[in-house]
Design an enzyme around this catalytic site. Sequence first.
Site, PDB file in Angstrom:
ATOM      1  N   SER A  40      36.987  42.490  41.743  1.00 22.93           N
ATOM      2  CA  SER A  40      38.222  42.379  42.510  1.00 22.93           C
ATOM      3  C   SER A  40      37.994  42.585  44.007  1.00 22.93           C
ATOM      4  CB  SER A  40      39.228  43.380  41.952  1.00 22.93           C
ATOM      5  OG  SER A  40      40.518  43.177  42.490  1.00 22.93           O
ATOM      6  N   ASP A  88      43.724  37.866  42.664  1.00 20.23           N
ATOM      7  CA  ASP A  88      44.890  38.314  41.904  1.00 20.23           C
ATOM      8  C   ASP A  88      45.787  39.215  42.749  1.00 20.23           C
ATOM      9  OD1 ASP A  88      43.312  40.591  41.949  1.00 20.23           O
ATOM     10  OD2 ASP A  88      43.450  40.987  39.796  1.00 20.23           O
TER      11      ASP A  88
END
Length: 451
Positions: free
Chosen positions: A102, A249
């Site tokens: 991430s 995301d």
Amino acid sequence: MGDLFGTDGIRGVANQYPLDCETALKAGRAIAAFFNEKNKRTGRYLIGYDTRVSGSMLASAVAAGICSMGSDVWMAGIIPTPGVACLTAQGTFDAGIVVSASHNPYTDNGIKLFNGDGFKLSDKDEHTIEASILESRPLYEKSMAIQKTGTIQWLESALDEYSQFLRNCLATGYSLNGLKLVVDCSNGAASTIAPKLFQDLGAEVISLFSEPDGVNINADCGSQHPETLAACVVAEGANIGLAFDGDADRLIVVDEKGEILSGDRIMAICARWMQERGTLKKSMVVSTVMSNMGFDVALKEMGIDLKKTGVGDRYVMAEMVKSGAVLGGEDSGHLIFLDQHTTGDGMLAALNVLAAMRASKKTLSELAAVMTVYPQCLINVDVRSKPALDSLDALTRAIEDAEKQLGDNGRVLVRYSGTQPQCRVMVEGSTQEITEALCQKLADVVAQQLR
């Protein structure tokens, strides 16, 4: 969670346990064994990864483990995490796996899992898989008896299919004509797809940090470091800046004046827009305990109910499914539109923010005025271990003292990171001076106790 899984999958330093090839292979075996047993068939699995140099190595190791159990793998290559989620659900895969850390630096990596329906796994299911990874001998012996191993194929159309999915979420006639956007791709998974998507929808796009080299992902850019983006928005006279993280995301936005808007303010904008057009089901939003107090106040003034969960977008999602809410997320930029997708999606969130701007005919700074941000300070303290925080007497006393000083005009939240060896100290108060002073005092206590 257990020894391996944190708040968002397995995380660690790439090429070191538990993100070494041997453990990744064991994880692949355990994933295949779990879903093959659950669905009573030899499953099909989709794997994607971000732009880290270690991504293809670890994805290959996971794929090898799955194939050793007789199951087939489709490689999506470099693709945003929400792209794997939607393609898993659309393509009749038994599970989707994303190799990504991430927003973390390139030296880290991780393994995230999605069910066949595109939702993240429950704690219970992750515990089951984790147990099989830690006690790997039975699955290794089982795999030795499998002669017909699985195969690895490439899903060449992955990015095109994901882009079409995003387009299908849009209202008829959706257009970005006349808008000037600056897009910070964080040298991550959005680098190829995001600029083209917004250009194809009619926007003038200035692309930043869209040349990944394997080691520059999230490096002084993206959702964690939007300062360059903010300066560019002002210099270019753009309408908005969009910052994604490494696996896209998350979304952080910048208004036309260069002000950085975090997830809470984005949710507040979208909540009002959805409420006005009658699409905010249950007149409810779900966020986490990390949300700013100003978010609570803004929603209350709009007559919208707010439910809070522990930190982690999958806990937000679980509450949304339970309560029937369609909008939720985290201040960090994980934003979930459950009537459109099964997970947080940075590009989808951006499309919704842009739709709110076009519908209202207002600038982003005007829309952002819906929420006043309380002064907040967050300090991440590196720790060597993670004992129960309430067992640390000195910290408990310091928190009590800080809460007394703040009264009803602020709050304190101290928690461990679920993805890094850190303790997060967050304080909100009536003034920035008080907030920063109390936060630093608490962080010093944490450091004395846990370093």
